[in-house]
Scaffold this active site. Sequence first.
Site, PDB file in Angstrom:
ATOM      1  NE  ARG A   1     -14.361   2.516 -12.207  1.00 31.34           N
ATOM      2  CZ  ARG A   1     -14.513   1.383 -12.871  1.00 31.34           C
ATOM      3  NH1 ARG A   1     -13.496   0.565 -13.056  1.00 31.34           N
ATOM      4  NH2 ARG A   1     -15.694   1.061 -13.370  1.00 31.34           N
TER       5      ARG A   1
ATOM      6  CB  THR B   1       3.685  -6.810   6.998  1.00 25.04           C
ATOM      7  OG1 THR B   1       3.620  -5.428   7.423  1.00 25.04           O
ATOM      8  CG2 THR B   1       3.928  -7.702   8.202  1.00 25.04           C
TER       9      THR B   1
ATOM     10  CB  CYS C   1       8.439  -2.326   5.973  1.00 19.25           C
ATOM     11  SG  CYS C   1       6.654  -2.430   5.796  1.00 19.25           S
TER      12      CYS C   1
ATOM     13  CG  HIS D   1      -9.361   1.461 -15.113  1.00 18.44           C
ATOM     14  ND1 HIS D   1     -10.055   0.711 -14.185  1.00 18.44           N
ATOM     15  CD2 HIS D   1      -9.293   0.703 -16.238  1.00 18.44           C
ATOM     16  CE1 HIS D   1     -10.378  -0.451 -14.718  1.00 18.44           C
ATOM     17  NE2 HIS D   1      -9.925  -0.487 -15.962  1.00 18.44           N
TER      18      HIS D   1
ATOM     19  CG  ASP E   1      11.537  -1.605   7.953  1.00 17.11           C
ATOM     20  OD1 ASP E   1      11.808  -2.509   7.126  1.00 17.11           O
ATOM     21  OD2 ASP E   1      10.641  -1.715   8.804  1.00 17.11           O
TER      22      ASP E   1
ATOM     23  CG  HIS F   1      -7.835  -2.170 -13.446  1.00 20.25           C
ATOM     24  ND1 HIS F   1      -8.814  -3.072 -13.063  1.00 20.25           N
ATOM     25  CD2 HIS F   1      -7.636  -2.393 -14.767  1.00 20.25           C
ATOM     26  CE1 HIS F   1      -9.184  -3.792 -14.109  1.00 20.25           C
ATOM     27  NE2 HIS F   1      -8.471  -3.412 -15.154  1.00 20.25           N
TER      28      HIS F   1
HETATM   29  C1  RB5 Z   1       9.620  -4.077  11.756  1.00 19.84           C
HETATM   30  O1  RB5 Z   1       9.808  -5.003  12.750  1.00 19.84           O
HETATM   31  C2  RB5 Z   1       8.234  -4.223  11.148  1.00 19.84           C
HETATM   32  O2  RB5 Z   1       7.270  -3.851  12.074  1.00 19.84           O
HETATM   33  C3  RB5 Z   1       8.109  -3.395   9.885  1.00 19.84           C
HETATM   34  O3  RB5 Z   1       9.092  -3.786   8.989  1.00 19.84           O
HETATM   35  C4  RB5 Z   1       6.800  -3.497   9.126  1.00 19.84           C
HETATM   36  O4  RB5 Z   1       6.441  -4.817   8.900  1.00 19.84           O
HETATM   37  C5  RB5 Z   1       5.693  -2.667   9.627  1.00 19.84           C
HETATM   38  O5  RB5 Z   1       4.596  -2.617   9.054  1.00 19.84           O
END
Ligand code: RB5
Length: 149
Positions: free
Chosen positions: A136, A67, A65, A133, A8, A98
């Site tokens: 699993r 996070t 993205c 593994h 994104d 794994h």
């Molecule tokens: C975008 O602002 C942010 O929410 C997205 O990149 C991501 O971190 C969502 O999990």
Amino acid sequence: MKVAIGCDHAGIAMKNEIIPILEELDVDWEDFGTKCEESCDYPDYGEKVSEAVSKGNVDRGILICGTGIGMSIVANKFPGVRAALCSEDYSAKMSRMHNDANLLVLPGRIINGKTAEEIVKVWFKTDFEGGRHQRRLDKIKAIESRINK
Ligand code: RB5
């Protein structure tokens, strides 16, 4: 090895840093977007890459993205996708050894380009260990079959 890469707006800078590393690793890549910095919704691009992996149109995927959490949630909804959110190279290595991870998720707003490079390199250079593994992973596949009935 054919790889779909997507992100994104929060992952686009890191995607642009990673593409030359894929070239260096001799990985055949295709960019599934987003291709501009305008704010967009991560599920749209997460779906494109995850579907390509799930259907076997590509061997592996990379999603980025802010996070990595949103992309991970999307990717792991797709049958056969084993997405690993990695912020350091140890997890990246273990996700291959794994978990036979076939989709790497990176947190573009958390790690720097150097760390991303280390993660990507080890992720492509590490093989699945199989053995216990695989048993699993077979259980994960069985869970998928049960809940998708
Ligand atoms: C975008 O602002 C942010 O929410 C997205 O990149 C991501 O971190 C969502 O999990």
